[in-house]
Design an enzyme around this catalytic site. Structure first.
Site, short mmCIF file in Angstrom:
data_model
loop_
_atom_site.label_atom_id
_atom_site.label_comp_id
_atom_site.label_asym_id
_atom_site.label_seq_id
_atom_site.Cartn_x
_atom_site.Cartn_y
_atom_site.Cartn_z
N TYR A 181 32.86 39.85 25.82
CA TYR A 181 32.06 40.69 24.90
C TYR A 181 30.79 41.22 25.60
O TYR A 181 30.56 42.43 25.68
CB TYR A 181 31.73 39.85 23.67
CG TYR A 181 30.76 40.48 22.73
CD1 TYR A 181 30.98 41.78 22.24
CD2 TYR A 181 29.61 39.81 22.33
CE1 TYR A 181 30.08 42.37 21.37
CE2 TYR A 181 28.71 40.39 21.46
CZ TYR A 181 28.95 41.67 20.99
OH TYR A 181 28.05 42.25 20.14
N ASP A 195 38.24 37.62 35.75
CA ASP A 195 38.33 37.09 34.38
C ASP A 195 39.74 36.57 34.15
O ASP A 195 40.71 37.19 34.57
CB ASP A 195 38.01 38.22 33.38
CG ASP A 195 37.58 37.69 32.02
OD1 ASP A 195 36.44 37.96 31.60
OD2 ASP A 195 38.39 36.99 31.35
N ALA A 224 31.18 33.51 32.55
CA ALA A 224 32.36 32.79 32.02
C ALA A 224 31.97 31.41 31.51
O ALA A 224 31.49 30.57 32.27
CB ALA A 224 33.42 32.67 33.11
N THR A 284 21.13 30.56 27.31
CA THR A 284 21.12 30.71 25.85
C THR A 284 19.86 30.13 25.21
O THR A 284 19.25 29.21 25.77
CB THR A 284 22.35 29.98 25.26
OG1 THR A 284 22.20 29.90 23.84
CG2 THR A 284 22.49 28.56 25.77
N TYR A 302 26.77 22.22 23.92
CA TYR A 302 26.83 23.55 24.54
C TYR A 302 25.48 23.88 25.19
O TYR A 302 25.41 24.26 26.36
CB TYR A 302 27.19 24.60 23.48
CG TYR A 302 26.90 26.02 23.89
CD1 TYR A 302 27.62 26.62 24.93
CD2 TYR A 302 25.91 26.77 23.25
CE1 TYR A 302 27.34 27.93 25.31
CE2 TYR A 302 25.63 28.07 23.62
CZ TYR A 302 26.34 28.65 24.65
OH TYR A 302 26.07 29.93 25.03
N ASN A 348 20.65 35.92 19.77
CA ASN A 348 21.96 36.23 19.15
C ASN A 348 22.46 37.60 19.59
O ASN A 348 22.00 38.63 19.07
CB ASN A 348 21.83 36.18 17.63
CG ASN A 348 21.58 34.77 17.16
OD1 ASN A 348 20.57 34.17 17.49
ND2 ASN A 348 22.51 34.22 16.43
N LEU A 364 27.54 35.00 13.05
CA LEU A 364 27.47 35.63 11.72
C LEU A 364 27.98 37.09 11.71
O LEU A 364 28.82 37.44 10.87
CB LEU A 364 26.02 35.60 11.21
CG LEU A 364 25.79 36.35 9.89
CD1 LEU A 364 26.54 35.68 8.74
CD2 LEU A 364 24.30 36.44 9.57
N GLY A 396 22.15 20.87 12.01
CA GLY A 396 21.66 21.42 13.27
C GLY A 396 21.30 22.89 13.24
O GLY A 396 21.18 23.50 14.30
N ASP A 397 21.14 23.51 12.06
CA ASP A 397 20.70 24.91 11.99
C ASP A 397 19.20 24.97 11.70
O ASP A 397 18.78 24.70 10.57
CB ASP A 397 21.41 25.66 10.84
CG ASP A 397 22.75 26.23 11.25
OD1 ASP A 397 22.98 26.41 12.46
OD2 ASP A 397 23.57 26.49 10.35
N1 LIG Z 1 27.51 35.88 22.51
C1 LIG Z 1 26.30 35.33 22.38
O1 LIG Z 1 25.62 35.49 21.34
C2 LIG Z 1 25.72 34.51 23.51
C3 LIG Z 1 24.42 34.00 23.34
C4 LIG Z 1 23.87 33.26 24.38
C5 LIG Z 1 24.59 33.05 25.55
N2 LIG Z 1 25.84 33.56 25.68
C6 LIG Z 1 26.56 33.31 26.94
O2 LIG Z 1 26.96 34.56 27.47
C7 LIG Z 1 28.19 34.43 28.19
C8 LIG Z 1 29.17 35.48 27.72
O3 LIG Z 1 29.37 35.36 26.33
P1 LIG Z 1 30.34 36.32 25.53
O4 LIG Z 1 29.82 36.35 24.14
O5 LIG Z 1 30.54 37.58 26.27
O6 LIG Z 1 31.66 35.44 25.54
P2 LIG Z 1 33.18 35.86 25.84
O7 LIG Z 1 34.02 34.69 25.48
O8 LIG Z 1 33.49 37.15 25.17
O9 LIG Z 1 33.18 36.09 27.41
C9 LIG Z 1 33.47 35.09 28.36
C10 LIG Z 1 34.46 35.67 29.35
O10 LIG Z 1 34.73 34.70 30.36
C11 LIG Z 1 36.14 34.65 30.59
N3 LIG Z 1 36.46 33.30 31.09
C12 LIG Z 1 36.38 32.14 30.40
N4 LIG Z 1 36.74 31.12 31.20
C13 LIG Z 1 37.06 31.65 32.41
C14 LIG Z 1 37.51 31.10 33.63
N5 LIG Z 1 37.73 29.78 33.77
N6 LIG Z 1 37.72 31.93 34.68
C15 LIG Z 1 37.51 33.28 34.54
N7 LIG Z 1 37.09 33.85 33.40
C16 LIG Z 1 36.87 33.04 32.34
C17 LIG Z 1 36.76 34.97 29.24
O11 LIG Z 1 38.09 35.47 29.30
C18 LIG Z 1 35.80 36.04 28.70
O12 LIG Z 1 36.20 37.33 29.11
C19 LIG Z 1 28.65 32.99 27.97
O13 LIG Z 1 28.30 32.25 29.10
C20 LIG Z 1 27.85 32.53 26.76
O14 LIG Z 1 27.61 31.14 26.80
C21 LIG Z 1 26.43 34.29 24.68
#
Ligand SMILES: NC(=O)c1ccc[n+]([C@@H]2O[C@H](COP(=O)([O-])OP(=O)(O)OC[C@H]3O[C@@H](n4cnc5c(N)ncnc54)[C@H](O)[C@@H]3O)[C@@H](O)[C@H]2O)c1
Length: 323
Positions: free
Chosen positions: A12, A32, A73, A116, A140, A169, A189, A283-284
């Site tokens: 995403y 990926d 990832a 995060t 996490y 977020n 959400l 935890g919220d």
């Molecule tokens: N979405 C949020 O609100 C948010 C907030 C804070 C931090 N983050 C961090 O941002 C990062 C990205 O989040 P996102 O929302 O895009 O999540 P997401 O799940 O959409 O993206 C993660 C990507 O990593 C790939 N992936 C997972 N395991 C893998 C592996 N072993 N090898 C290769 N690729 C792998 C998945 O296919 C996916 O495309 C994460 O590290 C998450 O912890 C996200």
């Protein structure tokens, strides 16, 4: 122009960064395993490698000859991490250490890491800043803090430079409608509101009505993914010109309640959100929002697309196609 590898670049947030970096002229490579990402969301100008960070051969091939790595990832469901911590140890801690080892082996000295807000835990003051103590209340958040610390040790010992970006977020979709596959099994959400609007879910559960906030529901700081993408390109520039590693918040400093989000989503879509109040979740924290003064000072970054209306319109533009 530089070669940049995005690990998790089909996800995403990653797919939005890929578009931004391609627009800026970077040579972008995406690695990926598509466990939660979509190849369709990857800009065709980027080179796509389908594989996992746990495959040493593929990882080393992807990292060879890049100037910097953006490591996204990871698994990101705080609730799941409390039920299955072993899985999060493997994916988030061991996975990141594997990436780091490969960076050292291939002499890659610039790393941007997706961290995060969950590293902070319950806020002892608001808005949060980077000096706030880190004390995660879910596994996490611990996995991310653990890797941040590791990156800083390696930065001291091996002279690599890192930017740990603590997203609040993350939400919204690219305003040019280039990214159209929606998140699988979301736990946040806004995608759940969208899934309720299109009838994929019969109702939305609102956890808690008795928080110490104006309308009794929790307040959060929502940041548009295109603003996050901008912060990543600025972090790459920062790592090029600076000698130090950084750890910074990416947030707006504003916050919206669950009911604010529902109301705005109804206005933007012209459809009702079917919701029901249920008990609080463990935890919220009632309120969570942060200053991004460091990002402003060090990266010259500030959010441009993160007002609630722009966020929800951009999200609805994607989800309404699924009606
Ligand atoms: N979405 C949020 O609100 C948010 C907030 C804070 C931090 N983050 C961090 O941002 C990062 C990205 O989040 P996102 O929302 O895009 O999540 P997401 O799940 O959409 O993206 C993660 C990507 O990593 C790939 N992936 C997972 N395991 C893998 C592996 N072993 N090898 C290769 N690729 C792998 C998945 O296919 C996916 O495309 C994460 O590290 C998450 O912890 C996200």
């Amino acid at each position: 122009m530089q070669n940049v590898l995005l690990i998790g670049g089909a996800g995403y947030i990653g797919s939005h960064i890929v578009f931004r970096l391609c627009d800026l002229g970077y040579n972008v490579i995406v690695l990926d395993d598509l466990s939660s990402g979509f190849k369709e969301n990857v800009d065709p100008r980027a080179k796509f490698i389908h594989g996992s960070i746990f495959n040493d051969t593929i990882l080393n091939q992807a990292i060879a000859n890049v100037d910097s790595v953006i490591h996204l990832a990871a698994l990101k469901d705080a609730g799941e991490s409390m039920v299955n911590p072993v899985l999060y140890t493997k994916q988030n801690i061991q996975g990141s250490l594997t990436v780091l080892k490969s960076c050292l082996k291939n002499n890659v000295k610039k790393i941007v890491f997706s961290s995060t807000a969950a590293v902070y835990g319950n806020p002892s003051y608001l808005p949060l800043d980077e000096d706030h103590p880190t004390s995660p209340i879910n596994y996490y958040g611990y996995t991310k803090l653990c890797i941040e610390r590791n990156l800083f040790w390696y930065s001291e010992i091996y002279g690599i430079k890192v930017a740990c970006l603590r997203y609040f977020n993350a939400t919204g979709y690219d305003l040019k409608n280039k990214i159209n596959k929606v998140e699988k099994n979301p736990s946040n959400l806004l995608p759940i509101v969208m899934e309720t609007l299109i009838g994929k879910r019969s109702e939305l559960e609102v956890y808690g009505t008795d928080y110490d906030t104006d309308d009794g529901t929790c307040l959060r700081d929502y940041i548009h993914v295109s603003d996050l993408a901008d912060a990543h390109s600025k972090s790459l520039e920062f790592l090029d010109s600076s000698k130090k590693s950084i750890c910074i918040n990416l947030a707006t400093g504003n916050c919206h309640s669950v009911l604010d989000v529902i109301k705005e989503a109804q206005e933007v879509s012209g459809r009702p959100v079917n919701y029901r109040f249920v008990k609080r979740r463990q935890g919220d924290p009632p309120k969570l929002y942060a200053k991004s003064n460091l990002a402003k000072d060090l990266l010259n970054w500030s959010p441009k697309f993160s007002d609630l209306n722009t966020i929800l319109k951009s999200k609805w533009n994607v989800y309404k196609k699924l009606l």
